[in-house]
Design a protein around this motif. Structure first.
Motif, PDB file in Angstrom:
ATOM      1  N   LEU A   1       0.859  -1.185   0.000  1.00 13.98           N
ATOM      2  CA  LEU A   1       0.000   0.000   0.000  1.00 13.98           C
ATOM      3  C   LEU A   1       0.895   1.235   0.000  1.00 13.98           C
ATOM      4  O   LEU A   1       1.997   1.197   0.562  1.00 13.98           O
TER       5      LEU A   1
ATOM      6  N   ALA B   1      -1.698   5.952   2.583  1.00 15.04           N
ATOM      7  CA  ALA B   1      -3.021   5.324   2.663  1.00 15.04           C
ATOM      8  C   ALA B   1      -3.678   5.654   4.001  1.00 15.04           C
ATOM      9  O   ALA B   1      -3.055   5.517   5.059  1.00 15.04           O
TER      10      ALA B   1
ATOM     11  N   SER C   1      -4.902  -4.491  -2.071  1.00 17.47           N
ATOM     12  CA  SER C   1      -3.607  -4.654  -1.426  1.00 17.47           C
ATOM     13  C   SER C   1      -3.481  -6.039  -0.796  1.00 17.47           C
ATOM     14  O   SER C   1      -2.419  -6.669  -0.871  1.00 17.47           O
TER      15      SER C   1
END
Length: 590
Positions: A284, A288, A301
């Motif tokens: 990720l 995020a 992910s």
């Protein structure tokens, strides 16, 4: 000035006379005294010469220089010990240990007992290069402490003869160990546990040759840099090792608390930590948002995380996914290192065009000119019939092959079926022959009283299955003759490729799309063998052998860690339990 060349020649003659008229060295350790007889004779000669000669500045320097060199040679003799090394290797398809005796006296005898890396003035330029490589051994997944770098570093800058002699021999001893480790595998660290490993026969490891190559190299830095595998699979693991070490230095990734399964759309207090873990791992982006909602972005992910860890990519964060997340970065570093070690045990040059089978990940990948063309699922050997690790050459491809059933399969599998059903061979298109010779006669299998046939007797028969859709080898076989009698081939049991763990064979590698693989192997061979031509030839049901004008390399590996074509670090399960043994051999078990 006219006398200087003459003095130089005389000096050199006297030095070499000392080596000609004596051999070996004397050690009297009990009295703390050691003298090299060659050096002793030469020093006496030099003393006489330097006394009777007119002492111009040039001749005086020559006398002192020659004398210092001989003093250094004499001092080296006090460090010419023998060492016993335990070489960890992969011999006969198992991790094993070989004992080797390394005597520095033999190495320095080859060099005329002269120092290899130092001069009377101090460490030479090659010595500095060697130390730099030893210090940077961790980049190759090796431990610099195994090469006594602290002791060597402490002697740099010393000018005393005894210290220089110790430095020269330390560099020699540890350079030999490093060259072995970085190019062949690894010498057992003192703290590692290898008592349970089998002892291997003598393997080719010649310190005299190794040291000759190193000392004679005009560019030792280039020589040492050329020793590890040069292919991208090893180089990419080196980069991954550096990345994981950086993550470790920054605190690693968080552990995720055990608990109930998390599914897409769920809300869970562990999700923010899962997001942080995936951000650290690179699954990720760092920015995020850390919410407790399992969003579609997070699901993508998780799918990537599961795929690169050899898990079923279903997006469900269950026990297996939690287990993979909670493997600490320190363990992943060790896993990368043991797979780099495995690469050093195999061929360093994989070729321009080759097939790479990864047993642990159940796949075969086609490469040409350093480009990955495609990857196919494969089936490998069961735990009790493990697929061997090897490198070989594909020399031919057989369409509509016969299958000569190996005697052990005939004994263990076919005979019990025949005792229950005398028509078993006929029903499965298997012919029975009186023996394995070319002139063996065919026998009607229904006339044999199989209830009275012993295991030893059936091994004398040859059982051969006819070509066809029923054949255990399918319609395509890739031939690379080897002592393990394994090969790549098609299979009639295509349904097994849907299984995530595909270890079902007796050791051979079953290929999910053999026509595609055959077209790749034959793409630059004579005959214009396209996929369409291969399929047409198969449908004609003729037994056909296509001999390659240029063989194609095949490498069967066991990699539980690798980097894919997109630069993603991947891990797989250890289906044969080999990682644990290698970890014990290379790292402390405490």
């Amino acid at each position: 000035m006219g006398r200087d060349p003459f003095i130089k020649i005389v000096n050199r003659v006297i030095i070499y006379l000392g080596y000609i008229f004596s051999d070996g060295f004397i050690k009297i350790r009990n009295h703390g005294f050691a003298i090299h007889r060659k050096g002793f004779i030469t020093l006496i000669s030099l003393t006489v010469l330097c006394t009777i000669m007119p002492m111009g500045s040039t001749s005086l320097k020559l006398c002192y220089a020659a004398g210092d060199t001989e003093s250094l040679s004499s001092a080296i003799s006090t460090y010419l010990d023998c060492h016993f090394l335990e070489l960890i290797s992969f011999e006969e398809q198992q991790l094993s240990v070989t004992s080797k005796k390394l005597c520095l006296a033999e190495l320095y005898h080859q060099a005329g007992f002269r120092p290899l890396w130092v001069t009377p003035e101090g460490a030479g330029p090659k010595a500095s290069i060697i130390l730099d490589f030893l210090k940077q051994a961790d980049a190759e997944g090796l431990d610099p402490d195994n090469y006594e770098i602290d002791q060597i570093s402490a002697l740099f800058g010393e000018s005393q003869t005894q210290s220089l002699a110790e430095l020269d021999t330390l560099l020699t001893f540890n350079l030999i160990k490093y060259i072995h480790d970085v190019s062949r595998g690894q010498i057992k660290p003192q703290y590692a546990e290898t008592d349970l490993l089998p002892r291997a026969e003598d393997i080719s490891f010649d310190p005299l040759v190794i040291m000759g190559n190193a000392s004679n190299s005009t560019d030792i830095a280039s020589y040492l840099a050329s020793l590890p595998p040069a292919h991208e699979h090893y180089a990419n693991l080196k980069k991954a090792l550096m990345l994981c070490r950086s993550i470790e230095q920054n605190g690693g990734w968080p552990a995720i608390a055990a608990g109930k399964t998390i599914r897409p759309g769920d809300y869970d207090d562990r999700i923010p930590e899962i997001i942080r873990l995936l951000s650290v791992m690179g699954d990720l982006p760092p920015e995020a948002p850390r919410t407790n909602h399992y969003s579609p972005v997070l699901e993508n992910s998780i799918l990537r995380f599961q795929s690169r860890h050899g898990l079923m990519p279903d997006g469900v964060i269950g026990p297996n996914t939690f287990a993979a997340m909670n493997v600490p970065v320190s363990d992943r570093i060790k896993q990368i290192i043991i797979n780099m070690t495995r690469w050093r045990w195999q061929a360093h040059d994989l070729g321009e065009k080759y097939l790479l089978v990864n047993i642990a990940n159940f796949d075969v990948t086609a490469y040409d000119n350093k480009t990955e063309y495609f990857r196919l699922p494969v089936i490998v050997g069961k735990f009790q019939h493990q697929t061997p690790i090897l490198s070989d050459q594909i020399t031919s491809i057989t369409l509509n092959p016969y299958w000569n059933i190996p005697p052990n399969i005939a004994q263990n599998e076919e005979l019990p079926k025949l005792k229950k059903n005398s028509n078993h061979l006929i029903e499965n298109h298997i012919r029975l022959y009186s023996g394995w010779s070319a002139n063996a006669s065919e026998i009607d299998s229904t006339t044999v009283d199989w209830r009275n046939v012993t295991p030893a007797k059936i091994r004398q028969y040859k059982l051969r299955q006819d070509p066809g859709p029923w054949n255990a080898l399918g319609r395509v076989k890739f031939d690379f003759p080897n002592k393990y009698d394994v090969y790549l081939h098609d299979t009639p049991t295509q349904n097994l490729f849907s299984q995530p763990q595909r270890d079902f064979s007796h050791g051979c590698i079953r290929v999910s799309d053999p026509v595609k693989l055959a077209a790749f192997v034959l793409s630059d061979q004579k005959g214009d063998w396209t996929s369409e031509k291969i399929i047409n030839s198969i449908q004609e049901q003729r037994h056909t052998i296509i001999r390659l004008t240029d063989s194609v390399q095949v490498h069967i590996t066991y990699q539980t860690s690798w980097v894919d074509k997109d630069g993603i670090l991947c891990f797989s399960s250890d289906i044969y339990g080999r990682d644990e043994k290698l970890l014990s051999a290379l790292f402390s078990v405490n």
